[in-house]
Design an enzyme around this catalytic site. Structure first.
Site, PDB file in Angstrom:
ATOM      1  N   HIS A  71     -11.733   0.744   6.477  1.00  0.00           N
ATOM      2  CA  HIS A  71     -11.935   1.942   5.656  1.00  0.00           C
ATOM      3  C   HIS A  71     -13.422   2.167   5.402  1.00  0.00           C
ATOM      4  O   HIS A  71     -14.196   1.213   5.328  1.00  0.00           O
ATOM      5  CB  HIS A  71     -11.230   1.791   4.307  1.00  0.00           C
ATOM      6  CG  HIS A  71      -9.788   1.409   4.417  1.00  0.00           C
ATOM      7  ND1 HIS A  71      -8.837   2.232   4.977  1.00  0.00           N
ATOM      8  CD2 HIS A  71      -9.128   0.289   4.046  1.00  0.00           C
ATOM      9  CE1 HIS A  71      -7.659   1.633   4.940  1.00  0.00           C
ATOM     10  NE2 HIS A  71      -7.810   0.453   4.383  1.00  0.00           N
ATOM     11  N   ARG A 121      -8.010   3.513  12.339  1.00  0.00           N
ATOM     12  CA  ARG A 121      -7.196   2.553  13.082  1.00  0.00           C
ATOM     13  C   ARG A 121      -7.981   2.031  14.283  1.00  0.00           C
ATOM     14  O   ARG A 121      -8.531   2.811  15.058  1.00  0.00           O
ATOM     15  CB  ARG A 121      -5.930   3.267  13.549  1.00  0.00           C
ATOM     16  CG  ARG A 121      -4.683   2.479  13.369  1.00  0.00           C
ATOM     17  CD  ARG A 121      -3.451   3.304  13.737  1.00  0.00           C
ATOM     18  NE  ARG A 121      -2.888   3.974  12.592  1.00  0.00           N
ATOM     19  CZ  ARG A 121      -2.393   5.227  12.610  1.00  0.00           C
ATOM     20  NH1 ARG A 121      -2.406   5.928  13.713  1.00  0.00           N
ATOM     21  NH2 ARG A 121      -1.908   5.758  11.517  1.00  0.00           N
ATOM     22  N   GLU A 178     -10.242  -2.026  -1.364  1.00  0.00           N
ATOM     23  CA  GLU A 178      -8.910  -2.333  -1.860  1.00  0.00           C
ATOM     24  C   GLU A 178      -8.780  -3.821  -2.140  1.00  0.00           C
ATOM     25  O   GLU A 178      -9.682  -4.600  -1.817  1.00  0.00           O
ATOM     26  CB  GLU A 178      -7.846  -1.866  -0.854  1.00  0.00           C
ATOM     27  CG  GLU A 178      -7.950  -2.500   0.511  1.00  0.00           C
ATOM     28  CD  GLU A 178      -7.108  -1.770   1.574  1.00  0.00           C
ATOM     29  OE1 GLU A 178      -6.959  -0.532   1.479  1.00  0.00           O
ATOM     30  OE2 GLU A 178      -6.626  -2.422   2.503  1.00  0.00           O
ATOM     31  N   GLN A 235      -7.141  -2.180  10.980  1.00  0.00           N
ATOM     32  CA  GLN A 235      -7.835  -1.000  10.449  1.00  0.00           C
ATOM     33  C   GLN A 235      -9.055  -1.366   9.624  1.00  0.00           C
ATOM     34  O   GLN A 235      -9.311  -2.525   9.312  1.00  0.00           O
ATOM     35  CB  GLN A 235      -6.861  -0.199   9.590  1.00  0.00           C
ATOM     36  CG  GLN A 235      -6.195  -1.049   8.506  1.00  0.00           C
ATOM     37  CD  GLN A 235      -5.113  -0.284   7.760  1.00  0.00           C
ATOM     38  OE1 GLN A 235      -5.316   0.092   6.619  1.00  0.00           O
ATOM     39  NE2 GLN A 235      -3.985  -0.048   8.407  1.00  0.00           N
ATOM     40  N   HIS A 241      -9.059  -5.417   8.748  1.00  0.00           N
ATOM     41  CA  HIS A 241      -7.909  -6.087   8.125  1.00  0.00           C
ATOM     42  C   HIS A 241      -6.586  -5.527   8.611  1.00  0.00           C
ATOM     43  O   HIS A 241      -6.519  -4.406   9.113  1.00  0.00           O
ATOM     44  CB  HIS A 241      -7.993  -5.950   6.602  1.00  0.00           C
ATOM     45  CG  HIS A 241      -7.894  -4.531   6.125  1.00  0.00           C
ATOM     46  ND1 HIS A 241      -8.978  -3.696   6.099  1.00  0.00           N
ATOM     47  CD2 HIS A 241      -6.863  -3.797   5.680  1.00  0.00           C
ATOM     48  CE1 HIS A 241      -8.608  -2.507   5.639  1.00  0.00           C
ATOM     49  NE2 HIS A 241      -7.327  -2.542   5.390  1.00  0.00           N
TER      50      HIS A 241
HETATM   51 ZN    ZN Z   1      -6.254  -0.993   4.304  1.00  0.00          ZN
END
Ligand code: ZN
Length: 314
Positions: free
Chosen positions: A96, A191, A114, A94, A171
């Site tokens: 982001h 995804r 993240e 995935q 990642h």
């Molecule tokens: Zn993630």
């Protein structure tokens, strides 16, 4: 004033397991529990204050009704989200979006940068971090041809490792990994590849290739974060990252250590061992798996015991 202890929210995932119960004693909803949303004000799963005058209130409500506790912030929403992830099986590959893209395409949601602290993992564990394409054309072509082994970069991991995962980074956590994740408060995931897995009803999970291709950083960029370690009486402080989105530390406490934070609120998660916070003569147990916030203006406190705490702030 008191530290604010939080009741986590649990999420079932097809890749989840039972480690959150085994390691932390949490009451999990099923044998496929993937995520503990430990400190969350996100509408998809806000945590609830457990103690003191605000007991029973969700963190998003506390943020909007008691802004003083957070230093009267300008942000409309609590900006961080701390989770513990039990990757019992591989997560989907995935990516982001960043703030600007999420603002335009995801109803004003934040972007999602993240970071992961590897609490534990199986021997020889790895994860997917980055890709090999040098141009967007090559990236699109490799995806189209399903050349996942060539495209996806695998990295070896061990417990105690830390990874900073800026938005735009391809990642995936892989089987046998337990992670404390600190992230922007966002629930937007694109995804790219799901190993052609089917859910209980026999359906493939949705992919979001067009958006993923748009937001992925090509070529992949490794982020340059070097932990800084500082020892003082009773504690070793490792600063993993100090970024525009968050700062993340590990405190390894032995016996007794003193802290003082006044001008910012902290998110604390006890990931190993246990102890107690001593504050204004009161003793607050810090059991393994406890999550709490110290508000702005909290001031000096002491932690007793032998425990490791992941701490973050904006
Ligand atoms: Zn993630």
């Amino acid at each position: 004033m008191q530290p604010l202890f939080l009741e986590p929210v649990f999420k079932e995932r097809i890749w989840g397991g039972t480690t959150l119960k085994k390691e932390f004693g949490y009451e999990i909803p099923s044998e496929q529990t993937g995520e503990c949303w430990a400190i969350s004000a996100h509408p998809n799963g806000p945590s609830v204050i457990k103690n003191g005058p605000f007991a029973g209130m969700t963190l998003d409500k506390l943020w909007s009704e008691q802004p003083k506790l957070f230093g009267n912030p300008e942000e409309k929403v609590f900006p961080l989200l701390s989770k513990i992830l039990d990757a019992n099986m591989d997560l989907s590959v995935q990516v982001h979006p960043d703030d600007a893209y999420a603002m335009d395409h995801e109803n004003g949601e934040l972007g999602k940068t993240e970071c992961w602290y590897i609490i534990d993992c199986k021997e020889d564990a790895d994860m997917i971090f980055g890709h090999s394409a040098l141009t967007k054309e090559e990236f699109i072509e490799q995806i189209g041809n399903g050349k996942w082994n060539e495209l996806l970069r695998r990295v070896k991991i061990k417990s105690g490792d830390f990874f900073y995962v800026p938005s735009g980074t391809i990642h995936a956590l892989c089987e046998g990994t337990l992670v404390l994740e600190t992230q922007q408060s966002s629930d937007t995931t694109y995804r790219v590849y799901d190993y052609d897995r089917r859910d209980a009803e026999g359906n493939l999970r949705e992919l979001h290739l067009e958006k993923a291709i748009h937001v992925t950083t090509v070529p992949h960029q490794d982020s340059d974060v070097t932990p800084k370690v500082e020892k003082r009486e009773g504690v070793t402080v490792t600063t993993f990252v100090d970024s525009e989105f968050f700062t993340v530390y590990k405190w390894e406490i032995s016996e007794k250590a003193n802290f003082c934070f006044d001008d910012r609120y902290l998110l604390l998660s006890v990931i190993d061992g246990d102890g107690a916070m001593i504050y204004h003569g009161e003793r607050y147990p810090l059991d393994k798996g406890a999550h709490l916030i110290t508000p702005v203006g909290f001031g000096a406190f002491e932690i007793e015991g032998n425990c490791n705490v992941i701490v973050s702030h904006t």
